[in-house]
Design an enzyme around this catalytic site. Structure first.
Site, PDB file in Angstrom:
ATOM      1  N   ASP A  77      -4.074   5.836   6.145  1.00  0.00           N
ATOM      2  CA  ASP A  77      -4.620   7.083   6.656  1.00  0.00           C
ATOM      3  C   ASP A  77      -5.619   6.715   7.757  1.00  0.00           C
ATOM      4  O   ASP A  77      -5.215   6.481   8.894  1.00  0.00           O
ATOM      5  CB  ASP A  77      -5.232   7.799   5.444  1.00  0.00           C
ATOM      6  CG  ASP A  77      -5.685   9.204   5.723  1.00  0.00           C
ATOM      7  OD1 ASP A  77      -4.957   9.944   6.384  1.00  0.00           O
ATOM      8  OD2 ASP A  77      -6.778   9.573   5.264  1.00  0.00           O
ATOM      9  N   GLU A 114       0.838  -1.201   0.000  1.00  0.00           N
ATOM     10  CA  GLU A 114       0.000   0.000   0.000  1.00  0.00           C
ATOM     11  C   GLU A 114       0.873   1.251   0.000  1.00  0.00           C
ATOM     12  O   GLU A 114       2.011   1.229   0.482  1.00  0.00           O
ATOM     13  CB  GLU A 114      -0.901  -0.073   1.256  1.00  0.00           C
ATOM     14  CG  GLU A 114      -1.831   1.068   1.496  1.00  0.00           C
ATOM     15  CD  GLU A 114      -2.886   1.277   0.426  1.00  0.00           C
ATOM     16  OE1 GLU A 114      -2.519   1.462  -0.746  1.00  0.00           O
ATOM     17  OE2 GLU A 114      -4.083   1.316   0.787  1.00  0.00           O
ATOM     18  N   ASP A 115       0.357   2.337  -0.525  1.00  0.00           N
ATOM     19  CA  ASP A 115       1.105   3.592  -0.539  1.00  0.00           C
ATOM     20  C   ASP A 115       1.060   4.277   0.825  1.00  0.00           C
ATOM     21  O   ASP A 115       2.087   4.712   1.345  1.00  0.00           O
ATOM     22  CB  ASP A 115       0.589   4.541  -1.643  1.00  0.00           C
ATOM     23  CG  ASP A 115      -0.914   4.800  -1.599  1.00  0.00           C
ATOM     24  OD1 ASP A 115      -1.632   4.147  -0.794  1.00  0.00           O
ATOM     25  OD2 ASP A 115      -1.397   5.633  -2.376  1.00  0.00           O
ATOM     26  N   ARG A 128       1.107  11.906  -9.621  1.00  0.00           N
ATOM     27  CA  ARG A 128       1.642  10.562  -9.341  1.00  0.00           C
ATOM     28  C   ARG A 128       3.068  10.396  -9.869  1.00  0.00           C
ATOM     29  O   ARG A 128       3.831   9.589  -9.374  1.00  0.00           O
ATOM     30  CB  ARG A 128       0.768   9.480  -9.999  1.00  0.00           C
ATOM     31  CG  ARG A 128      -0.628   9.368  -9.426  1.00  0.00           C
ATOM     32  CD  ARG A 128      -1.262   8.072  -9.910  1.00  0.00           C
ATOM     33  NE  ARG A 128      -2.705   8.037  -9.751  1.00  0.00           N
ATOM     34  CZ  ARG A 128      -3.341   7.670  -8.649  1.00  0.00           C
ATOM     35  NH1 ARG A 128      -2.644   7.347  -7.580  1.00  0.00           N
ATOM     36  NH2 ARG A 128      -4.661   7.656  -8.604  1.00  0.00           N
ATOM     37  N   PHE A 133      -1.539  16.373   3.564  1.00  0.00           N
ATOM     38  CA  PHE A 133      -1.873  15.662   2.338  1.00  0.00           C
ATOM     39  C   PHE A 133      -0.660  15.643   1.427  1.00  0.00           C
ATOM     40  O   PHE A 133      -0.149  16.685   1.042  1.00  0.00           O
ATOM     41  CB  PHE A 133      -3.087  16.273   1.633  1.00  0.00           C
ATOM     42  CG  PHE A 133      -3.683  15.306   0.662  1.00  0.00           C
ATOM     43  CD1 PHE A 133      -4.567  14.324   1.097  1.00  0.00           C
ATOM     44  CD2 PHE A 133      -3.324  15.331  -0.681  1.00  0.00           C
ATOM     45  CE1 PHE A 133      -5.089  13.383   0.219  1.00  0.00           C
ATOM     46  CE2 PHE A 133      -3.840  14.393  -1.577  1.00  0.00           C
ATOM     47  CZ  PHE A 133      -4.727  13.424  -1.119  1.00  0.00           C
TER      48      PHE A 133
HETATM   49  P1  IMP Z   1      -7.668   5.025   4.364  1.00  0.00           P
HETATM   50  O1  IMP Z   1      -8.735   4.000   4.176  1.00  0.00           O
HETATM   51  O2  IMP Z   1      -8.238   6.293   4.924  1.00  0.00           O
HETATM   52  O3  IMP Z   1      -6.501   4.527   5.169  1.00  0.00           O
HETATM   53  O4  IMP Z   1      -7.238   5.457   2.911  1.00  0.00           O
HETATM   54  C1  IMP Z   1      -6.052   5.112   2.335  1.00  0.00           C
HETATM   55  C2  IMP Z   1      -6.012   5.620   0.898  1.00  0.00           C
HETATM   56  O5  IMP Z   1      -6.331   7.011   0.838  1.00  0.00           O
HETATM   57  C3  IMP Z   1      -4.614   5.500   0.361  1.00  0.00           C
HETATM   58  O6  IMP Z   1      -4.395   4.276  -0.272  1.00  0.00           O
HETATM   59  C4  IMP Z   1      -4.522   6.673  -0.583  1.00  0.00           C
HETATM   60  O7  IMP Z   1      -4.970   6.298  -1.869  1.00  0.00           O
HETATM   61  C5  IMP Z   1      -5.462   7.714  -0.012  1.00  0.00           C
HETATM   62  N1  IMP Z   1      -4.735   8.724   0.766  1.00  0.00           N
HETATM   63  C6  IMP Z   1      -4.725   8.913   2.097  1.00  0.00           C
HETATM   64  N2  IMP Z   1      -3.938   9.942   2.466  1.00  0.00           N
HETATM   65  C7  IMP Z   1      -3.400  10.416   1.326  1.00  0.00           C
HETATM   66  C8  IMP Z   1      -2.468  11.474   1.037  1.00  0.00           C
HETATM   67  O8  IMP Z   1      -1.944  12.212   1.908  1.00  0.00           O
HETATM   68  N3  IMP Z   1      -2.166  11.656  -0.280  1.00  0.00           N
HETATM   69  C9  IMP Z   1      -2.687  10.894  -1.282  1.00  0.00           C
HETATM   70  N4  IMP Z   1      -3.552   9.883  -1.057  1.00  0.00           N
HETATM   71  C10 IMP Z   1      -3.906   9.656   0.233  1.00  0.00           C
HETATM   72 MG    MG Z   2      -5.490   7.513  -3.933  1.00  0.00          MG
END
Ligand code: IMP
Ligand code: MG
Length: 179
Positions: free
Chosen positions: A102, A98-99, A164, A151
């Site tokens: 959050d 995963e990237d 990206r 962000f």
């Molecule tokens: P979560 O379910 O809230 O943990 O969402 C995770 C996903 O939200 C990641 O895989 C990203 O695609 C996106 N995301 C969360 N924070 C960021 C950020 O700071 N920049 C870009 N994408 C983000």
């Molecule tokens: Mg995204």
């Protein structure tokens, strides 16, 4: 530097070091066990491409795309599988790539999905983590860098499908998403 980026959080050099460190940990833990390397699209594409070339354990590569974010910067809490993997996960050592974590909502659901599919093991490798924003606790075995609640974009991460391709990770200027 891109004009919409306020500050660089991770340079290309720092990213390469982080990827090497994560790959070393993974190589040590899996030693010879075949990995089902599940790349979460699209954000982890650049990270996964670099990481996989530093992993020596045998692997199969597959892709999964889930959505929770639209073009906004706050998680909607619901997840939807837009594209599923093609391999059968039963009995496999699944490594989710995963990237960024959050809220944790997306990964918690994806991890659960592979447990239900009777994977032999399910681990997570994330490049970034924003612990301050966690809503769902999700165990993550490999974390590249803990970052503050900002962000970020670049190295695969987007805002509204842009940025990206940046070779570094930068903090997006709030005026870009507040307008
Ligand atoms: P979560 O379910 O809230 O943990 O969402 C995770 C996903 O939200 C990641 O895989 C990203 O695609 C996106 N995301 C969360 N924070 C960021 C950020 O700071 N920049 C870009 N994408 C983000
Ligand atoms: Mg995204």
């Amino acid at each position: 530097m891109n004009n919409d980026v306020g500050a660089v959080l991770m340079t290309a050099e720092k990213l390469a070091e982080t990827v090497k460190r994560l790959a070393e940990e993974i190589n040590k833990d899996y030693c010879g066990k075949e990995i089902l390397f599940v790349v979460i699209l699209k954000g982890s594409l650049v990270f996964a491409a670099d990481l996989m070339r530093n992993i020596t354990a045998p692997m199969r590569i597959d892709f999964l795309q889930a959505s929770s974010y639209g073009s906004g910067v706050v998680s909607s809490g619901k997840i939807n599988i837009k594209k599923d993997i093609e391999n059968d996960a039963e009995g496999k050592h699944v490594l989710i790539v995963e990237d960024i974590i959050d809220s944790g909502n997306t990964l918690a659901k994806i991890k659960q999905l592979f447990k239900e599919r009777n994977a032999a093991s399910v681990k997570i490798c994330t490049l970034l983590s924003k612990p301050e924003r966690r809503e769902t606790d999700v165990e993550c075995e490999y974390i590249g860098e803990i970052i503050p609640d900002e962000f970020v974009v670049g190295y695969g991460l987007d805002y509204d499908e842009r940025y990206r391709n940046l070779p570094y990770i930068g903090i997006l200027k709030p005026e870009v998403y507040e307008k």
